[in-house]
Design an enzyme around this catalytic site. Structure first.
Site, PDB file in Angstrom:
ATOM      1  N   ARG A 195     -15.961  14.042  13.255  1.00 16.75           N
ATOM      2  CA  ARG A 195     -17.178  14.382  14.013  1.00 16.75           C
ATOM      3  C   ARG A 195     -18.172  13.251  13.767  1.00 16.75           C
ATOM      4  O   ARG A 195     -18.564  12.996  12.637  1.00 16.75           O
ATOM      5  CB  ARG A 195     -17.759  15.728  13.567  1.00 16.75           C
ATOM      6  CG  ARG A 195     -19.141  15.976  14.144  1.00 16.75           C
ATOM      7  CD  ARG A 195     -19.640  17.387  13.967  1.00 16.75           C
ATOM      8  NE  ARG A 195     -18.977  18.292  14.878  1.00 16.75           N
ATOM      9  CZ  ARG A 195     -19.418  19.517  15.186  1.00 16.75           C
ATOM     10  NH1 ARG A 195     -20.534  19.974  14.637  1.00 16.75           N
ATOM     11  NH2 ARG A 195     -18.760  20.288  16.027  1.00 16.75           N
ATOM     12  N   HIS A 207     -16.627  16.992  23.439  1.00 17.80           N
ATOM     13  CA  HIS A 207     -16.324  18.008  22.423  1.00 17.80           C
ATOM     14  C   HIS A 207     -15.078  18.782  22.875  1.00 17.80           C
ATOM     15  O   HIS A 207     -15.141  19.967  23.188  1.00 17.80           O
ATOM     16  CB  HIS A 207     -17.535  18.939  22.265  1.00 17.80           C
ATOM     17  CG  HIS A 207     -17.486  19.812  21.048  1.00 17.80           C
ATOM     18  ND1 HIS A 207     -16.526  19.689  20.058  1.00 17.80           N
ATOM     19  CD2 HIS A 207     -18.291  20.832  20.651  1.00 17.80           C
ATOM     20  CE1 HIS A 207     -16.744  20.594  19.123  1.00 17.80           C
ATOM     21  NE2 HIS A 207     -17.803  21.299  19.457  1.00 17.80           N
ATOM     22  N   GLN A 245     -13.801  22.346  21.439  1.00 19.21           N
ATOM     23  CA  GLN A 245     -14.551  23.511  21.891  1.00 19.21           C
ATOM     24  C   GLN A 245     -14.000  24.049  23.213  1.00 19.21           C
ATOM     25  O   GLN A 245     -13.930  25.245  23.438  1.00 19.21           O
ATOM     26  CB  GLN A 245     -16.029  23.137  22.052  1.00 19.21           C
ATOM     27  CG  GLN A 245     -16.899  24.291  22.502  1.00 19.21           C
ATOM     28  CD  GLN A 245     -17.043  25.382  21.461  1.00 19.21           C
ATOM     29  OE1 GLN A 245     -17.400  25.104  20.323  1.00 19.21           O
ATOM     30  NE2 GLN A 245     -16.768  26.626  21.834  1.00 19.21           N
ATOM     31  N   ASP A 269     -25.646  24.969  26.954  1.00 15.02           N
ATOM     32  CA  ASP A 269     -25.686  24.411  25.600  1.00 15.02           C
ATOM     33  C   ASP A 269     -27.140  24.045  25.300  1.00 15.02           C
ATOM     34  O   ASP A 269     -27.997  24.064  26.205  1.00 15.02           O
ATOM     35  CB  ASP A 269     -24.761  23.176  25.532  1.00 15.02           C
ATOM     36  CG  ASP A 269     -24.573  22.605  24.129  1.00 15.02           C
ATOM     37  OD1 ASP A 269     -24.942  23.280  23.146  1.00 15.02           O
ATOM     38  OD2 ASP A 269     -24.050  21.470  24.014  1.00 15.02           O
ATOM     39  N   CYS A 328     -21.228  27.370  23.326  1.00 13.30           N
ATOM     40  CA  CYS A 328     -20.464  26.842  22.185  1.00 13.30           C
ATOM     41  C   CYS A 328     -21.110  27.193  20.842  1.00 13.30           C
ATOM     42  O   CYS A 328     -20.438  27.176  19.821  1.00 13.30           O
ATOM     43  CB  CYS A 328     -20.279  25.336  22.327  1.00 13.30           C
ATOM     44  SG  CYS A 328     -21.819  24.384  22.281  1.00 13.30           S
ATOM     45  N   ARG A 342     -12.111  29.294  17.994  1.00 12.15           N
ATOM     46  CA  ARG A 342     -12.001  27.925  17.470  1.00 12.15           C
ATOM     47  C   ARG A 342     -10.868  27.851  16.453  1.00 12.15           C
ATOM     48  O   ARG A 342     -10.116  26.884  16.405  1.00 12.15           O
ATOM     49  CB  ARG A 342     -13.333  27.488  16.815  1.00 12.15           C
ATOM     50  CG  ARG A 342     -14.507  27.344  17.769  1.00 12.15           C
ATOM     51  CD  ARG A 342     -14.323  26.208  18.749  1.00 12.15           C
ATOM     52  NE  ARG A 342     -14.111  24.924  18.091  1.00 12.15           N
ATOM     53  CZ  ARG A 342     -15.085  24.142  17.603  1.00 12.15           C
ATOM     54  NH1 ARG A 342     -16.342  24.504  17.726  1.00 12.15           N
ATOM     55  NH2 ARG A 342     -14.798  22.992  17.025  1.00 12.15           N
TER      56      ARG A 342
HETATM   57  N1  NVA Z   1     -24.228  19.478  22.390  1.00 13.10           N
HETATM   58  C1  NVA Z   1     -24.292  19.973  21.031  1.00 13.10           C
HETATM   59  C2  NVA Z   1     -23.051  20.739  20.700  1.00 13.10           C
HETATM   60  C3  NVA Z   1     -23.024  21.325  19.314  1.00 13.10           C
HETATM   61  C4  NVA Z   1     -21.767  22.062  19.003  1.00 13.10           C
HETATM   62  C5  NVA Z   1     -24.491  18.811  20.075  1.00 13.10           C
HETATM   63  O1  NVA Z   1     -23.850  17.771  20.260  1.00 13.10           O
HETATM   64  O2  NVA Z   1     -25.301  18.930  19.159  1.00 13.10           O
HETATM   65  N1   CP Z   2     -19.671  24.755  18.440  1.00 13.09           N
HETATM   66  C1   CP Z   2     -19.582  23.951  17.359  1.00 13.09           C
HETATM   67  O1   CP Z   2     -18.918  22.907  17.359  1.00 13.09           O
HETATM   68  O2   CP Z   2     -20.230  24.433  16.278  1.00 13.09           O
HETATM   69  P1   CP Z   2     -20.511  23.672  14.903  1.00 13.09           P
HETATM   70  O3   CP Z   2     -21.498  22.572  15.197  1.00 13.09           O
HETATM   71  O4   CP Z   2     -21.079  24.736  14.015  1.00 13.09           O
HETATM   72  O5   CP Z   2     -19.224  23.100  14.374  1.00 13.09           O
END
Ligand code: NVA
Ligand code: CP
Length: 301
Positions: A104, A131, A134, A219, A259, A287
């Site tokens: 990540r 992502h 997800q 989101d 998500c 997940r």
């Molecule tokens: N768009 C959000 C998704 C988090 C799971 C982010 O990148 O922070």
């Molecule tokens: N939806 C998601 O990826 O959640 P986290 O940021 O908690 O991993």
């Protein structure tokens, strides 16, 4: 067999993606019936997190344990990655020690570079651009709630962000129509829109995008790494909220997904997550199962 990476959904064929979702539901049943299933016994997953996480970290770590393997959490704070060791060196070293690596991070190019030098599968656990993990859980959640997503209409409300880009990939992979409602200047990646063609539409009207939809999703307005833009984004997105009233113009069988984490009072009304049309907690739980299916697919390939 050559190594398979999962950097975006387009690393899978439609048939493989459908098979992973099917397997995810099977693994969910095994988990619910407390059946021991150790298909990845003694296998190890390396987990590199340069951004925060609750769901992704716990689902990958618990998933590896349940499949008989283990996972190692690696944060830049206490590895040499955070002190500037080149990605290509880290990839060549770590991939001799673990069976797959989950990352990540911020720039998508970082994981493509890591994958280029890795001798084991690399999984995108969120970048600024995509992502994909997800989306496996989202498609699983829709399928379990309402059946096949093929041919359905999905509505994305809000930021053209990493999740939105992955929804465009999913529309091509799972063969559904996607209506995106976003403010001008916050559209998803143009190259993806070009690739998707008329399967994906973009409008600034939330109502137009939601009319008759079978799945409505959204989101946060400011993603991780965009904290400094929060104020300007709050103003830009103020009319892009999903509420039970908006859901009323969707199909009568429509479901709502998010998500998570969600910001009540921003992209969702206070009551949206608790509305009977919301399956967000089932989605979050998936997940675990979807990624176990993905890990089996990549590691046992
Ligand atoms: N768009 C959000 C998704 C988090 C799971 C982010 O990148 O922070
Ligand atoms: N939806 C998601 O990826 O959640 P986290 O940021 O908690 O991993």
């Amino acid at each position: 067999m050559s190594i398979r990476h999962f950097l975006t959904l387009s690393d899978l064929t439609s048939q493989e993606a459908i098979q992973i979702i099917k397997r995810a539901t099977e693994l969910k049943q095994l988990h619910k019936s407390r059946t021991i299933h150790e298909s990845l016994k003694n296998r190890v997953l390396g987990m590199i997190f340069e951004k925060s996480s609750t769901r992704t970290r716990v689902s990958f770590e618990a998933g590896m344990t349940q499949l008989g393997g283990s996972a190692i959490f690696l944060s830049p704070r206490d590895t040499q990655l955070g002190r500037g060791e080149p990605i290509e060196d880290s990839a060549r070293v770590l991939s001799q020690m673990v069976d797959a690596v989950m990352i990540r991070t911020f720039e998508h190019e970082k994981i493509t570079k890591f994958a280029q030098y890795s001798s084991v599968p690399v999984i995108n656990a969120l970048t600024d651009d995509y992502h994909p993990c997800q989306l496996l859980a989202d498609v699983q959640a829709y399928t379990e709630a309402r059946g096949d997503i093929k041919g359905k209409t999905v509505t994305w409300i809000g930021d053209g962000n990493n999740m939105c880009n992955s929804y465009i990939n999913a529309a091509m992979l799972f063969d559904f129509k996607l209506n995106i409602a976003c403010p001008t200047g916050y559209e998803p990646m143009q190259s993806l829109l070009d690739e998707a063609g008329d399967r994906v539409t973009v409008t600034s009207s939330v109502e137009e995008a939601t009319q008759g939809a079978h799945l409505v999703t959204t989101d946060v307005w400011a993603s991780m790494g965009q904290e400094e833009e929060t104020k300007i984004r709050m103003a830009a997105f103020k009319d892009y909220q999903v509420s039970p009233t908006l859901m009323d113009i969707a199909d009568k069988e429509a479901v709502f997904l998010h998500c998570l984490p969600a910001h009540r009072g921003e992209e969702v009304s206070e009551d949206m997550l608790d509305d009977p049309r919301s399956v967000v907690f089932e989605q979050a739980g998936n997940r675990l199962h979807a990624q176990k299916a993905l890990l089996e697919f990549l590691i046992l390939n």
